[in-house]
Every structure is written in structure tokens, then in C-alpha cells.
Design an enzyme around this catalytic site. Structure first.
Site, short mmCIF file in Angstrom:
data_model
loop_
_atom_site.label_atom_id
_atom_site.label_comp_id
_atom_site.label_asym_id
_atom_site.label_seq_id
_atom_site.Cartn_x
_atom_site.Cartn_y
_atom_site.Cartn_z
N ALA A 65 -35.07 35.61 -0.21
CA ALA A 65 -35.13 34.84 -1.44
C ALA A 65 -36.01 33.95 -1.34
CB ALA A 65 -33.76 34.70 -1.89
N GLY A 110 -32.32 38.26 1.39
CA GLY A 110 -32.60 39.18 0.24
C GLY A 110 -33.56 40.28 0.41
N GLU A 113 -31.32 42.86 2.36
CA GLU A 113 -30.26 43.38 1.16
C GLU A 113 -30.81 44.50 0.20
OE1 GLU A 113 -27.23 39.39 0.63
OE2 GLU A 113 -29.30 39.28 0.14
N GLU A 133 -28.69 33.45 6.12
CA GLU A 133 -28.20 32.47 5.08
C GLU A 133 -27.55 31.47 5.82
OE1 GLU A 133 -29.13 36.32 3.08
OE2 GLU A 133 -28.25 35.67 4.79
#
Length: 258
Positions: A65, A110, A113, A133
Site C-alpha cells: 500500500a 497490499g 493481498e 505490516e
């Protein structure tokens, strides 16, 4: 049409390329929105039979992200970001057309994911996967804790989630996180080869397979009952009649998706 992705349709395949190479294709809010809209746009498009999702350049699929974007978010904003991330990846996971992740480099946070939300993952030899994370003092926010455990098992998932360590493509293949590993030069052709095989099958059956498998993981839904109903409905379809007649006549079927 989109600010952060490049799309094209060729040979009934929608190609989506995350176009933020200078940021290692990090997923900001606009990128998530663009990907979601691109995928939703082909749900009912009969001219698209599958999707290949990848990142621009040779270093990253999506390196995570965009941390700079959310570093000053408050609780409400962070919760909203996670909810939207879940909605985007669910749109991919529930797409009635097969979505293949062509993982051409880093797929971290992300990015991992995003790859896990695709139905099939094919990685280049230089790909790296992980959920780092915890190094930022947070958890994954786009269903990483859920899908990683589904794909590789609770114990290995917890190990990767709690250490924040990344793994290479070969280890990801051994764990079942990716379906195949190929040299980067063969990545797109391998994805196209897969979709070429799938395109010879009944579009109705492919969509049904996706729904049935997803139902297994949906709370308050009996996946077995979904399969029973899906199976029964095919006996009223033209694709079923064509498939059985072609089998008995020893010829290749010509499915129309009806």
C-alpha cells in the site's frame, strides 16, 4: 479511462497493468478504485473471458500500500480504507471470469493481498511475497490474515504474518501460495496459455466453479447446497446439452455461454 492503471482487451482477455512503476506500483486509494472499476466493468461483458492483472516494469507487481498516503490517518479513516480494500479485492475474488495475477516482482503487503484475491497466481522467478505490516505496527488490512491462512494453512500463515518476513517465488510455490513459477520472459505467455485453456470450457461452468468454491469460505452459506443447486441448474442450459452431445459424438464442444 483510468488514472493509475493501463487496460486493454485482446483475444477476449482484459489486461490490467498497475502503472506506478516509479512507486513500485504501490496501491494508493485511486489505484484500488481503478482496479475495482475495471474488474466490475467486465462482469457482464460477453466479449471478455478472463483477466490478467500485473504491474508495470520488471521489479514489482505491487510493493504494498502507499504508506505515505495513509500515515496520518485517524481510526475512522483507517477503518474506511480497510473496508474499501476488502470491497475491491472481493470484486476480484467474486468476478465471474477467471482472474490471473501475473506476479512480476515484489508482491508485499497490499500487493500480496491483491495477488491472493485473484483466482490463479503465476509468478516470475524474481517475485517476492510477504505481509510485512507488523514492521509498521499494524496488521494487514485487505483480508491478508484471512486469505493467507486459507491458501497456505494457519501455522505457516501466522509465521509469515508475525515475522513480517518475505519469501521467494520457489518457496511461495512450495507453500501453495502460487500456482506456477516461470522465467519473467515467459510470465505473460504462461498466463495467456492458462486462459486459452479455460476459454475452451463453458463460460457458465467456469463462473459456477468460482461461485461454488467461494461459497465454501462464506460465513452463513452452505457451500454444498450451492453446488447442488448450481449443478442442477445446468441441466436446463444449452452449454450442458452441447457438452454432452459433443462428448458422445467425439468432437470438441462449441460453448455459447447459455
Amino acid at each position: 479511462m483510468f488514472e493509475t492503471i493501463i487496460t486493454k482487451i485482446e483475444n477476449e482477455i482484459l489486461y490490467i497493468t498497475i502503472n506506478r512503476e516509479s512507486k513500485l506500483n504501490a496501491l494508493n486509494i485511486q489505484t484500488l478504485s481503478d482496479i475495482k472499476n475495471a474488474v466490475l466493468g467486465i462482469y457482464e461483458n460477453p466479449n471478455v473471458r478472463g483477466v490478467i492483472l500485473t504491474g508495470s516494469g520488471r521489479k514489482a507487481f505491487a510493493a504494498g500500500a502507499d504508506i505515505e498516503e495513509f500515515s496520518n490517518f485517524n481510526i475512522e479513516e483507517g477503518t474506511r480504507l480497510s473496508a474499501e480494500g476488502h470491497a475491491v479485492l472481493k470484486a476480484i475474488d467474486h468476478c465471474p471470469k477467471p482472474v490471473i495475477a501475473a506476479v512480476n516482482g515484489y508482491a508485499l503487503g497490499g500487493g500480496n493481498e491483491l495477488a491472493m484475491s485473484c483466482h490463479i497466481r503465476i509468478a516470475s522467478e524474481n517475485a517476492k511475497f510477504g505481509q510485512p505490516e507488523v514492521n509498521l505496527g499494524i496488521t494487514p488490512g485487505y483480508a491478508g490474515t484471512q486469505r493467507l491462512a486459507q491458501l497456505i494453512g494457519k501455522g505457516r500463515a501466522l509465521e509469515l504474518l508475525m515475522t513480517g518476513e518475505s519469501i521467494g517465488a520457489d518457496e511461495a510455490y512450495r507453500l501453495g501460495l502460487v500456482n506456477h513459477v516461470v522465467p519473467q520472459e515467459q510470465l505473460m505467455s504462461k498466463c495467456e496459455e492458462f486462459l486459452g485453456k479455460i476459454k475452451t470450457k463453458s463460460p457458465l461452468a467456469i463462473s459456477s466453479v468460482i461461485r461454488c468454491v467461494n461459497a465454501y469460505y462464506e460465513k452463513r452459506i452452505d457451500g454444498a447446497n450451492v453446488e447442488i443447486n448450481e449443478f442442477g441448474n445446468f441441466f436446463g442450459s444449452e452449454d450442458f446439452k452441447e457438452g454432452t452431445q459433443a462428448f458422445l459424438a467425439k468432437r470438441k464442444p462449441d460453448f455459447k455461454g447459455k
